[in-house]
Write an enzyme that holds these catalytic residues in place. Structure first.
Site, PDB file in Angstrom:
ATOM      1  N   TYR A  25      -1.650  -0.169  11.161  1.00 11.34           N
ATOM      2  CA  TYR A  25      -1.832  -0.918   9.913  1.00 11.34           C
ATOM      3  C   TYR A  25      -0.661  -0.702   8.966  1.00 11.34           C
ATOM      4  O   TYR A  25      -0.022  -1.657   8.498  1.00 11.34           O
ATOM      5  CB  TYR A  25      -3.133  -0.509   9.225  1.00 11.34           C
ATOM      6  CG  TYR A  25      -3.152  -0.838   7.751  1.00 11.34           C
ATOM      7  CD1 TYR A  25      -3.071  -2.163   7.319  1.00 11.34           C
ATOM      8  CD2 TYR A  25      -3.212   0.171   6.784  1.00 11.34           C
ATOM      9  CE1 TYR A  25      -3.063  -2.478   5.964  1.00 11.34           C
ATOM     10  CE2 TYR A  25      -3.201  -0.129   5.430  1.00 11.34           C
ATOM     11  CZ  TYR A  25      -3.124  -1.454   5.030  1.00 11.34           C
ATOM     12  OH  TYR A  25      -3.096  -1.754   3.685  1.00 11.34           O
ATOM     13  N   LYS A  82       2.368  -3.272   7.465  1.00 16.34           N
ATOM     14  CA  LYS A  82       2.612  -3.490   6.036  1.00 16.34           C
ATOM     15  C   LYS A  82       4.050  -3.109   5.685  1.00 16.34           C
ATOM     16  O   LYS A  82       4.692  -3.781   4.857  1.00 16.34           O
ATOM     17  CB  LYS A  82       1.621  -2.697   5.185  1.00 16.34           C
ATOM     18  CG  LYS A  82       0.196  -3.196   5.249  1.00 16.34           C
ATOM     19  CD  LYS A  82       0.059  -4.625   4.723  1.00 16.34           C
ATOM     20  CE  LYS A  82       0.200  -4.710   3.221  1.00 16.34           C
ATOM     21  NZ  LYS A  82      -0.074  -6.090   2.711  1.00 16.34           N
ATOM     22  N   THR A 102       0.819  -1.213   0.000  1.00 15.24           N
ATOM     23  CA  THR A 102       0.000   0.000   0.000  1.00 15.24           C
ATOM     24  C   THR A 102       0.852   1.261   0.000  1.00 15.24           C
ATOM     25  O   THR A 102       1.990   1.259   0.499  1.00 15.24           O
ATOM     26  CB  THR A 102      -0.909   0.013   1.251  1.00 15.24           C
ATOM     27  OG1 THR A 102      -1.548   1.286   1.378  1.00 15.24           O
ATOM     28  CG2 THR A 102      -0.112  -0.233   2.519  1.00 15.24           C
ATOM     29  N   ASP A 103       0.287   2.350  -0.508  1.00 12.57           N
ATOM     30  CA  ASP A 103       0.967   3.638  -0.456  1.00 12.57           C
ATOM     31  C   ASP A 103       1.066   4.181   0.963  1.00 12.57           C
ATOM     32  O   ASP A 103       1.876   5.071   1.242  1.00 12.57           O
ATOM     33  CB  ASP A 103       0.281   4.662  -1.358  1.00 12.57           C
ATOM     34  CG  ASP A 103      -1.202   4.855  -1.072  1.00 12.57           C
ATOM     35  OD1 ASP A 103      -1.731   4.249  -0.113  1.00 12.57           O
ATOM     36  OD2 ASP A 103      -1.852   5.612  -1.828  1.00 12.57           O
ATOM     37  N   GLU A 104       0.277   3.629   1.883  1.00 14.26           N
ATOM     38  CA  GLU A 104       0.256   4.157   3.248  1.00 14.26           C
ATOM     39  C   GLU A 104       1.568   3.941   3.999  1.00 14.26           C
ATOM     40  O   GLU A 104       1.789   4.549   5.047  1.00 14.26           O
ATOM     41  CB  GLU A 104      -0.914   3.557   4.026  1.00 14.26           C
ATOM     42  CG  GLU A 104      -2.263   3.952   3.457  1.00 14.26           C
ATOM     43  CD  GLU A 104      -3.429   3.522   4.328  1.00 14.26           C
ATOM     44  OE1 GLU A 104      -3.351   3.710   5.557  1.00 14.26           O
ATOM     45  OE2 GLU A 104      -4.411   3.005   3.778  1.00 14.26           O
TER      46      GLU A 104
END
Length: 324
Positions: free
Chosen positions: A147, A151, A123-125
């Site tokens: 979260y 990741k 993810t970009d997060e």
């Protein structure tokens, strides 16, 4: 190719599996999914009779189950993850277990069975927030939520197994996904289903947070390109090219269902809420020929129509999620 897909009953994983099996009558796909609250086996009903399809209900953290399903696989596409930021803020334990430990269990099994390519879907997060410009694949990781921290840890584990053991790995990082079959706690299906039911929708803060939206089918095409053509040990960004603020998104969804702004309730902002995400996806475009094909306005309209026409799919899921 014999393919193991973890989390294949979820939103993005099931889109990938459906597309893969429909495009190749000779394909062999094993789906490993624990069918927790967001995994829905019904998502795979349209391909359940494909001769090369096999479903195994199991946990990526269970070494015995993972060892059994990994044997004989040519590649792994790893979708399985706890992914809801708000849930991670309430309790990080399940996220650490599934996203970090589960990835480690899979990597060990892939190494032991000499599986081919291992694709880590991320993810970009993991980058945190960016006020202007866009992140390249070399940007330092700076996660803001439990979260995104898990990741990030999983991504680093995957890349470490390449550098240490020579495992053939590729990491993909995408922007915000939308489309059919998305679990109704996520913002777009949450708003659509609540508005359809005549209810209000909660908008965090002033709604200025910006996300780049990517149709799930475009995301899965990007993953396929990385699976087939990505270089071992590389990271690839998959973007949608449509940056929209949450306020603008809310307005689009209100218009789509014929509702007014009096159906919007302002709520306190999320803890550690990243202001803006933006990926530079020129690498996958130039090296692998990726380009998103679904215009956001068309994809969003089709998504609204899908939820209108599939109440029997989302209503039980929504009721269970709201009780939880």
């Amino acid at each position: 190719m014999r393919l193991l897909v973890t989390g294949g009953a979820g939103f993005i994983g099931s889109e990938f599996v459906r597309g893969w099996l429909r495009s190749d009558p000779a394909a062999h796909v094993t789906v490993l999914d624990a069918l927790t609250y967001s995994g829905v086996e019904e998502n795979l009903a349209s391909v359940a009779h494909h001769p090369g399809y096999r479903f195994v209900r199991g946990d990526v953290c269970d070494p015995d189950v993972v060892d059994q399903v990994m044997a004989g696989q040519d590649a792994v596409v790893h979708f399985a993850a706890e992914s809801h930021v708000d849930r991670s803020i309430e309790g990080a334990g399940p996220f650490v277990r599934t996203n970090v430990v589960g990835t480690q269990v899979l990597l060990d099994a892939a190494l032991r069975h000499r599986a081919g390519r291992f694709v880590q879907v991320s993810t970009d997060e993991v980058y945190g927030s960016i006020s202007e410009g866009s992140w390249t694949e070399e940007w330092p990781l700076a996660p803001s939520s439990p979260y995104s921290a898990t990741k990030s840890a999983a991504d680093l584990l995957v890349l470490a197994y390449h550098r240490t053991h020579g495992l053939d790995v590729v990491v993909t990082r995408c922007t915000n996904n939308y489309g059919p079959h998305q679990f109704p706690e996520k913002v777009i299906p949450l708003f659509i289903t609540r508005l359809i039911d005549g209810r209000t929708v909660p908008l965090y803060g002033d709604g200025r947070h910006i996300r780049d939206w990517l149709h799930v089918s475009d995301h899965c095409r990007g993953i396929e390109l990385a699976l087939h053509g990505g270089k071992p040990g590389e990271v690839y960004h998959i973007g949608g090219g449509t940056e929209v603020s949450n306020h603008e998104l809310t307005g689009l969804l209100l218009d789509a269902v014929g509702a007014d702004w009096d159906r919007v309730t302002r709520v306190a902002d999320r803890k550690g809420h990243d202001l803006r995400y933006s990926l530079d996806d020129s690498k996958i475009r130039e090296q692998l020929g990726y380009a998103p094909e679904v215009p956001f306005t068309e994809g969003l309209a089709a998504t609204v129509d899908w939820y209108r026409g599939n109440r029997s799919w989302w209503e039980p899921l929504k009721a269970g999620s709201e009780r939880a």
